[in-house]
Write a protein that holds these residues in place. Structure first.
Motif, PDB file in Angstrom:
ATOM      1  N   MET A 267       2.532  15.477 -26.119  1.00  0.00           N
ATOM      2  CA  MET A 267       1.121  15.516 -25.751  1.00  0.00           C
ATOM      3  C   MET A 267       0.359  16.542 -26.571  1.00  0.00           C
ATOM      4  N   THR A 268       0.982  17.697 -26.814  1.00  0.00           N
ATOM      5  CA  THR A 268       0.310  18.715 -27.637  1.00  0.00           C
ATOM      6  C   THR A 268       0.177  18.251 -29.081  1.00  0.00           C
ATOM      7  N   PHE A 269       1.154  17.486 -29.587  1.00  0.00           N
ATOM      8  CA  PHE A 269       1.046  16.939 -30.943  1.00  0.00           C
ATOM      9  C   PHE A 269      -0.133  15.974 -31.039  1.00  0.00           C
ATOM     10  N   ILE A 270      -0.276  15.104 -30.042  1.00  0.00           N
ATOM     11  CA  ILE A 270      -1.405  14.165 -30.030  1.00  0.00           C
ATOM     12  C   ILE A 270      -2.718  14.936 -29.983  1.00  0.00           C
ATOM     13  N   SER A 271      -2.776  15.956 -29.118  1.00  0.00           N
ATOM     14  CA  SER A 271      -3.976  16.780 -28.993  1.00  0.00           C
ATOM     15  C   SER A 271      -4.339  17.447 -30.313  1.00  0.00           C
ATOM     16  N   LYS A 272      -3.349  18.014 -30.981  1.00  0.00           N
ATOM     17  CA  LYS A 272      -3.611  18.703 -32.246  1.00  0.00           C
ATOM     18  C   LYS A 272      -4.102  17.738 -33.316  1.00  0.00           C
ATOM     19  N   ASN A 273      -3.659  16.481 -33.236  1.00  0.00           N
ATOM     20  CA  ASN A 273      -4.099  15.495 -34.222  1.00  0.00           C
ATOM     21  C   ASN A 273      -5.583  15.199 -34.119  1.00  0.00           C
ATOM     22  N   TYR A 274      -6.123  15.118 -32.887  1.00  0.00           N
ATOM     23  CA  TYR A 274      -7.564  14.857 -32.815  1.00  0.00           C
ATOM     24  C   TYR A 274      -8.385  16.146 -32.827  1.00  0.00           C
ATOM     25  N   MET A 275      -7.820  17.261 -32.363  1.00  0.00           N
ATOM     26  CA  MET A 275      -8.558  18.526 -32.399  1.00  0.00           C
ATOM     27  C   MET A 275      -8.708  19.071 -33.813  1.00  0.00           C
ATOM     28  N   LEU A 310     -21.937  17.168 -32.340  1.00  0.00           N
ATOM     29  CA  LEU A 310     -20.476  17.133 -32.296  1.00  0.00           C
ATOM     30  C   LEU A 310     -19.900  16.510 -31.027  1.00  0.00           C
ATOM     31  N   LEU A 311     -20.394  16.939 -29.865  1.00  0.00           N
ATOM     32  CA  LEU A 311     -19.764  16.541 -28.604  1.00  0.00           C
ATOM     33  C   LEU A 311     -19.781  15.029 -28.351  1.00  0.00           C
ATOM     34  N   PRO A 312     -20.890  14.317 -28.650  1.00  0.00           N
ATOM     35  CA  PRO A 312     -20.848  12.862 -28.441  1.00  0.00           C
ATOM     36  C   PRO A 312     -19.764  12.177 -29.273  1.00  0.00           C
ATOM     37  N   LEU A 313     -19.585  12.647 -30.516  1.00  0.00           N
ATOM     38  CA  LEU A 313     -18.560  12.057 -31.383  1.00  0.00           C
ATOM     39  C   LEU A 313     -17.162  12.294 -30.811  1.00  0.00           C
ATOM     40  N   PHE A 314     -16.920  13.532 -30.391  1.00  0.00           N
ATOM     41  CA  PHE A 314     -15.608  13.860 -29.834  1.00  0.00           C
ATOM     42  C   PHE A 314     -15.397  13.185 -28.482  1.00  0.00           C
ATOM     43  N   GLY A 315     -16.444  13.134 -27.691  1.00  0.00           N
ATOM     44  CA  GLY A 315     -16.324  12.488 -26.394  1.00  0.00           C
ATOM     45  C   GLY A 315     -15.946  11.021 -26.531  1.00  0.00           C
ATOM     46  N   LEU A 316     -16.591  10.335 -27.464  1.00  0.00           N
ATOM     47  CA  LEU A 316     -16.282   8.922 -27.709  1.00  0.00           C
ATOM     48  C   LEU A 316     -14.837   8.766 -28.182  1.00  0.00           C
ATOM     49  N   GLY A 317     -14.449   9.630 -29.115  1.00  0.00           N
ATOM     50  CA  GLY A 317     -13.081   9.568 -29.637  1.00  0.00           C
ATOM     51  C   GLY A 317     -12.043   9.794 -28.553  1.00  0.00           C
ATOM     52  N   MET A 318     -12.313  10.749 -27.662  1.00  0.00           N
ATOM     53  CA  MET A 318     -11.365  11.047 -26.582  1.00  0.00           C
ATOM     54  C   MET A 318     -11.296   9.915 -25.559  1.00  0.00           C
ATOM     55  N   LEU A 319     -12.424   9.276 -25.307  1.00  0.00           N
ATOM     56  CA  LEU A 319     -12.417   8.116 -24.409  1.00  0.00           C
ATOM     57  C   LEU A 319     -11.563   6.983 -24.980  1.00  0.00           C
ATOM     58  N   LEU A 320     -11.666   6.773 -26.289  1.00  0.00           N
ATOM     59  CA  LEU A 320     -10.858   5.739 -26.938  1.00  0.00           C
ATOM     60  C   LEU A 320      -9.370   6.064 -26.836  1.00  0.00           C
ATOM     61  N   VAL A 321      -9.040   7.347 -27.046  1.00  0.00           N
ATOM     62  CA  VAL A 321      -7.642   7.763 -26.912  1.00  0.00           C
ATOM     63  C   VAL A 321      -7.144   7.490 -25.500  1.00  0.00           C
ATOM     64  N   TYR A 322      -7.985   7.797 -24.493  1.00  0.00           N
ATOM     65  CA  TYR A 322      -7.564   7.602 -23.100  1.00  0.00           C
ATOM     66  C   TYR A 322      -7.376   6.116 -22.765  1.00  0.00           C
ATOM     67  N   PHE A 336       8.872   7.171 -24.100  1.00  0.00           N
ATOM     68  CA  PHE A 336       8.471   8.459 -23.513  1.00  0.00           C
ATOM     69  C   PHE A 336       7.712   8.149 -22.213  1.00  0.00           C
ATOM     70  N   LEU A 337       8.455   7.751 -21.198  1.00  0.00           N
ATOM     71  CA  LEU A 337       7.862   7.213 -19.975  1.00  0.00           C
ATOM     72  C   LEU A 337       7.025   8.230 -19.207  1.00  0.00           C
ATOM     73  N   GLY A 338       7.323   9.514 -19.351  1.00  0.00           N
ATOM     74  CA  GLY A 338       6.594  10.529 -18.596  1.00  0.00           C
ATOM     75  C   GLY A 338       5.360  11.066 -19.294  1.00  0.00           C
ATOM     76  N   LEU A 339       4.957  10.428 -20.406  1.00  0.00           N
ATOM     77  CA  LEU A 339       3.836  10.942 -21.199  1.00  0.00           C
ATOM     78  C   LEU A 339       2.467  10.500 -20.665  1.00  0.00           C
ATOM     79  N   GLU A 340       2.376   9.288 -20.116  1.00  0.00           N
ATOM     80  CA  GLU A 340       1.073   8.725 -19.734  1.00  0.00           C
ATOM     81  C   GLU A 340       0.277   9.583 -18.746  1.00  0.00           C
ATOM     82  N   PRO A 341       0.882  10.159 -17.695  1.00  0.00           N
ATOM     83  CA  PRO A 341       0.084  10.943 -16.737  1.00  0.00           C
ATOM     84  C   PRO A 341      -0.538  12.202 -17.333  1.00  0.00           C
ATOM     85  N   LEU A 342      -0.084  12.614 -18.494  1.00  0.00           N
ATOM     86  CA  LEU A 342      -0.576  13.855 -19.087  1.00  0.00           C
ATOM     87  C   LEU A 342      -1.934  13.688 -19.779  1.00  0.00           C
ATOM     88  N   PHE A 343      -2.276  12.470 -20.147  1.00  0.00           N
ATOM     89  CA  PHE A 343      -3.454  12.246 -20.992  1.00  0.00           C
ATOM     90  C   PHE A 343      -4.752  12.725 -20.357  1.00  0.00           C
TER      91      PHE A 343
END
Length: 432
Positions: A267-275, A310-322, A336-343
């Protein structure tokens, strides 16, 4: 279309973001492929070990340069035309880098067994940790040159360097993975700073010669005092943060399972990729811009401008990820069955974190050392205490819940701190 081009030309944030988007989109695709290969090859346990070595590399990056990076960004942005002053500053920065590199290399080499045991629970990777001892000088030089690039806001060359470096490091990782499995992957991560330095010299070498003319390596007290402030801030923001992450990953492994530690690391790897979309913007635009702002009303206007862009762009991107989280897991981290609840917790926390980081970069731009350290300690302390408590109740999900709660509180703290700063500035001017 013409209106968009006109807006893009007049908006530096969008210029940087749009170019960064191209580079990071390419990086993202490659990263997702690599993460899938790693996940399939080594599973949750392997991903957790890779997370350990990446945290260690971040700590060394900070100690090797003694936190000079943000200081260089600040002073290059302020004194670009004052070459003599900049040269004296760089003389001091290189001395700091030499000291930091020597201390880091010495500690890594002589404490390699303890470091290896602490990170992995055994001595299987002892040789790799000892090899790390040769890297601090390379990392320190990378940080000094990187500070110059960001201070000049040369976002085009920055983008080239980031893209070429990432492509080469990804290729290296895959080659070493094929030939040496997990040890090869960890070794390729260790070698990445050397590749990065060669790319910087190739793409940015002429500009470095133009701005850095180090003849006499000596410490000049006024500049040393300035850099020491950034050293303290770097210690708190980078070293302690990565130590906390290392400790939490070890706690998850010991109290729950290595698989749960792997879920959180993924989850932290995914986060770092978009952050990473925002990291270049902070050093290329936000710090240089804030360094030149001295009035609260102007600062507020600039923050609102950044938020609106900035925030609208990131907000849209994060919604797509979710919304596509199941696809992301299936494609990148199969089984990785336990990953989904972390998003949901991670994404909301990262959005609030982004809003808070925009404001908190004022601490770096104005070298507000005391305020920065207090707020970072509060932030890290909240995360550490909440994560250690919630992980027992909710497993890996408890850590990302702690991540969200931490940044909600942190956001209000930094707003209050910056408001108090400008209030004091106004009162001081009124008194004078």
């Amino acid at each position: 279309m013409k209106n968009f081009k006109r807006i893009l030309k007049s908006n530096l944030i969008l210029k940087i973001t749009s170019l960064n988007t191209i580079v990071i989109a390419i990086r993202l695709v490659i990263s997702l492929i690599i993460q899938r290969v790693l996940a399939v090859s080594f599973g949750e346990v392997g991903i957790a070990k890779i997370g350990q070595i990446r945290n260690l590399m971040q700590i060394i990056t900070s100690t090797a340069s003694l936190g000079t990076f943000n200081g260089i960004v600040k002073y290059v942005s302020e004194f670009t035309e004052k070459k003599e002053k900049l040269n004296r500053f760089f003389n001091t920065a290189f001395v700091f880098g030499f000291i930091g590199s020597f201390l880091s290399a010495t500690i890594i080499f002589f404490r390699a067994s303890w470091i290896t045991q602490s990170l992995f629970g055994n001595l299987d990777f002892l040789e790799l940790i000892k090899i790390l001892a040769i890297l601090p000088p390379v990392i320190a030089i990378n940080m000094i040159f990187g500070g110059l690039i960001n201070g000049l806001s040369d976002y085009k060359k920055y983008a080239k360097i980031e893209l070429v470096s990432y492509l080469l490091s990804a290729l290296l990782l895959l080659v070493f993975l094929y030939n040496y499995q997990l040890k090869g992957v960890l070794f390729s991560i260790i070698l990445t700073p050397i590749l990065h330095l060669f790319v910087i010299l190739y793409i940015f070498g002429s500009t470095i010669k133009k701005h850095i003319n180090v003849k006499n390596l000596k410490v000049e007290i006024p500049f040393a005092k300035e850099i020491l402030g950034f050293t303290l801030m770097s210690f708190v923001s980078s070293i302690l943060l990565n130590y906390v992450e290392l400790d939490i990953r070890t706690t998850i492994t010991n109290k729950i399972s290595a698989n749960e530690a792997g879920y959180w690391t993924a989850m932290t790897f995914i986060s770092k990729n978009y952050m990473v979309f925002s990291s270049g913007l902070f050093t290329l635009y936000v710090i240089p811009k804030f360094a030149r702002i001295h009035e609260g009303s102007v600062f507020k206007k600039e923050v609102i401008y950044i938020y609106k862009t900035l925030l609208p762009l990131f907000g849209l991107g994060m919604l797509l990820v979710y919304f596509f989280r199941k696809l992301v897991i299936e494609v990148v981290y199969p089984n990785f069955l336990g990953l989904e609840p972390l998003f949901k917790w991670q994404l909301i926390g990262d959005f609030i974190r982004l809003a808070a980081l925009v404001v908190s970069h004022q601490f770096l731009a104005k070298k507000m050392v005391k305020t920065f350290i207090i707020t970072e300690f509060l932030s890290l302390g909240l995360f550490y205490v909440l994560a250690r408590y919630l992980v027992v109740v909710y497993g890996a999900e408890g850590v990302v819940m702690a991540h969200l709660y931490r940044y909600i509180i942190y956001f209000f703290i930094v707003i209050l701190a910056v408001w108090n700063y400008f209030k004091r500035q106004k009162n001081n001017l009124g008194y004078e």
